[in-house]
Design an enzyme around this catalytic site. Structure first.
Site: not given
Length: 355
Positions: A247-248
């Site tokens: 994820a980010h």
């Protein structure tokens, strides 16, 4: 069976040449020619194999290999040998000598799209239907196979391999010797939303990038989301299996191993040499320390110290989980013992009441 690690038939090495290249010692005829590597069962008379455990010695009776890589503990085998402290590592490096990447004609295929202001280094190969967007820079010796996509402003280093269908979206950075397998998307939007007073999800633009350092390999069908701000960062030497979600703003430490179907939530940091086994889930905004290991299917909801081993859902120290699991296995016996104890107490109480 033909070796799947046998390359160009003209490529061969003597046993002594391999010993020098691989840092091993020769036992037997140093002039033996080796043209590939293979398993003990399938090796051909001009191929190299390996053995790491005495349990596999019975296989040698039918082994046709020209020579075998062994540890010093097995150096007395009656076989041409390469002796090394880490035979499996030496075997891996030998396989690299003979392995050939999938064929890709040198130069740019006429069916590829090359945008304006693109710089391609010396020896770059670009396959059919590949797309290289404007302002991209691709380093020398890199191979971009058919239908791979590079968005605007992407930077790719030297001697990288982008397999068919790999996607590197705009402004992402790849170092040298990076391999990205088919179906993987680097730089897709991070999963970021804010909820308004009516419960509606308001998208937070993901304006950061993904940075992938030297010697990283990413398997097929992975997703590495771009950062909300700044970077999602996969550091040098990390190896990522198939179907992994990053994820980010995640940071993957140097030489970390992520096995298939791992999912890591946003803004989590992994230290160096961390191992996440298959289907591990990691919560967001936590840290996993250097050389920590997490067992398959575990769920990590809190930060983990350096060198810890974690198992279970929720993840706990491995020793604690093993004790708990051992007790679970004894529950049926405990239940029966408790039933008998209750009956005994009831009999005693009844006897006392009758006095």
């Amino acid at each position: 069976m033909e070796s799947c690690f046998q390359g160009d038939s003209r490529k061969s090495y003597s046993l002594s040449e391999l010993a020098e290249i691989l840092g091993a010692a020769v036992r037997g005829d140093p002039a033996i020619r080796i043209r590939g590597v293979n398993s003990l069962e399938d090796a051909l008379p001009d191929e190299l194999s390996f053995i790491t455990d005495v349990r596999y010695k019975p296989l040698l009776s039918k082994c046709r290999a020209a020579a075998i890589i062994v540890s010093p503990a097995l150096a007395e085998l009656e076989f041409p040998l390469l002796v090394a402290e880490r035979p499996y590592v030496v075997f891996a490096r030998a396989a690299q000598l003979f392995a050939e990447p999938p064929f890709l004609a040198p130069g740019v295929h006429p069916g590829a799209y090359i945008g304006p202001n693109v710089h391609l280094g010396e020896g770059v190969s670009v396959g059919p239907q590949a797309h290289i967007g404007e302002d991209c820079v691709v380093g020398p010796g890199t191979r971009i196979y058919g239908s791979a996509y590079l968005g605007p402003g992407v930077r790719v280093g030297e001697n990288c391999m982008l397999y068919p269908g790999a996607v590197i979206l705009d402004r992402c950075l790849l170092g040298n010797r990076v391999t990205v397998h088919s179906g993987t998307v680097v730089g897709s939007d991070g999963f970021g939303y804010a909820q308004d007073e009516k419960g509606r999800h308001v998208k937070i633009p993901q304006t950061g990038i993904v940075q992938i350092d030297d010697d990283v390999e990413i398997g097929a069908n992975c997703t590495v989301d771009r950062a909300t701000f700044g970077r999602t960062w996969v550091r040098r030497g990390a190896k990522i299996d198939n179907q992994v979600q990053i994820a980010h703003n995640v940071v993957i430490g140097e030489h970390a191993i992520l096995v298939a179907q791992v999912g890591i939530s946003g803004s989590t940091t992994l230290g160096s040499h961390v191992v996440l086994a298959g289907q591990v889930g990691v919560a967001g905004h936590i840290e996993i320390g250097d050389r920590a290991r997490v067992g398959a299917k575990s769920g990590v909801h809190h930060s983990v110290g350096a060198g810890e081993d974690i198992l279970g859902i929720p993840g706990v120290p491995a020793r604690e989980w093993k004790r708990t699991y051992a007790n679970i296995q004894r529950l049926a016996r405990f239940r029966e013992e408790l039933r008998l104890l209750v009956e005994k107490v009831q009999r005693i109480e009844k006897a006392l009441d009758g006095e």
